[in-house]
Design a protein around this motif. Structure first.
Motif, PDB file in Angstrom:
ATOM      1  N   HIS A 146     -48.851  47.029  93.554  1.00  0.00           N
ATOM      2  CA  HIS A 146     -48.046  45.444  94.517  1.00  0.00           C
ATOM      3  C   HIS A 146     -47.746  44.498  93.097  1.00  0.00           C
ATOM      4  O   HIS A 146     -48.090  44.852  92.567  1.00  0.00           O
ATOM      5  N   ASP A 202     -48.066  40.355  92.371  1.00  0.00           N
ATOM      6  CA  ASP A 202     -48.456  39.567  92.973  1.00  0.00           C
ATOM      7  C   ASP A 202     -47.198  38.005  93.221  1.00  0.00           C
ATOM      8  O   ASP A 202     -47.700  37.239  93.987  1.00  0.00           O
ATOM      9  N   HIS A 236     -49.564  46.226  89.740  1.00  0.00           N
ATOM     10  CA  HIS A 236     -51.016  46.829  88.991  1.00  0.00           C
ATOM     11  C   HIS A 236     -51.630  47.244  90.708  1.00  0.00           C
ATOM     12  O   HIS A 236     -50.473  46.982  92.290  1.00  0.00           O
TER      13      HIS A 236
HETATM   14 FE   LIG Z   1     -52.799  42.135  92.682  1.00  0.00          FE
END
Ligand SMILES: [Fe+2]
Ligand SMILES: O=C(O)CCC(=O)C(=O)O
Length: 201
Positions: free
Chosen positions: A107, A109, A173
């Motif tokens: 994903h 952030d 990540h």
């Molecule tokens: Fe994350």
């Protein structure tokens, strides 16, 4: 094609991670199953995506202490991630406990809300600070930084006690599966996320 990222061992000395670990273990009752946020603004538990527990109480003094220490090294964190320093940033903390079988799918952030009308700040820098019992009672749980173009293997980084990792919030990540043979809460992988946000207005 990777973004820059930085790994800082012993980022805040030996006392702070020990106290964060004590705090997390003493507050086990304050952890709840971590939800996943979607671009329409909704949230749900999705165990295919993420399995961990999030502390829902207040971090209080230890949170303030952490952020004070964090601000001291912030310029070098921006530099390590290759992101220009922002003025007057906001810090967002999240304390996470990952136990046996825990993991987190790939994903980013950065917020991906469809409707940004009410968005007053955005994540620009992601940092994760790790702590755990010594000797370590789990295996796996490496964070992996993925290339932006998907054309190389991800780079794994071990979640070592006292280690801080920093990367741009838009870098993909994931977290590899964790094994905690004892299945005890206190033997798990603990992490304090601290996102640096810039104000959009
Ligand atoms: Fe994350
Ligand atoms: O725990 C980690 O290593 C990464 C956590 C993470 O990516 C997140 O909470 O968004």
């Amino acid at each position: 094609m990777f973004t820059k990222f930085g790994v800082f061992d012993d980022a805040f000395g030996s006392e702070l991670p020990a106290r964060l670990l004590d705090f997390a273990i003493a507050n086990e009752d304050g952890f709840e199953t971590t939800m996943t946020s979607y671009s329409d603004g909704s949230e749900a538990v999705d165990t295919n995506f993420r399995t961990s527990k999030r502390f829902v109480g207040k971090l209080g003094d230890i949170g303030r202490e952490y952020r004070a220490a964090f601000v001291e090294i912030m310029p070098k964190l921006f530099e390590a991630a290759g992101v220009p320093m922002v003025e007057n940033p906001l810090l967002e903390n999240e304390l996470i406990a990952t136990g046996d079988g825990g993991s987190l799918a790939k994903h980013i952030d950065t917020l991906t809300l469809d409707n940004r009308d009410d968005v007053e700040s955005e994540r620009i820098l992601s940092t994760v600070y790790y702590f755990h019992r010594q000797p370590r009672k789990f295996s796996g749980g490496e964070i992996e930084i993925h290339p932006l173009d998907g054309r190389a293997d991800p780079k794994p980084v071990e979640p070592r006690h006292g280690r801080l990792i920093v990367f741009p919030a838009f870098a993909p990540h994931s977290v590899r599966g964790l094994t905690v043979p004892s299945r005890r809460f206190e033997d798990g992988r603990f992490s304090l996320n601290c996102w640096v946000r810039y104000r959009t207005r």
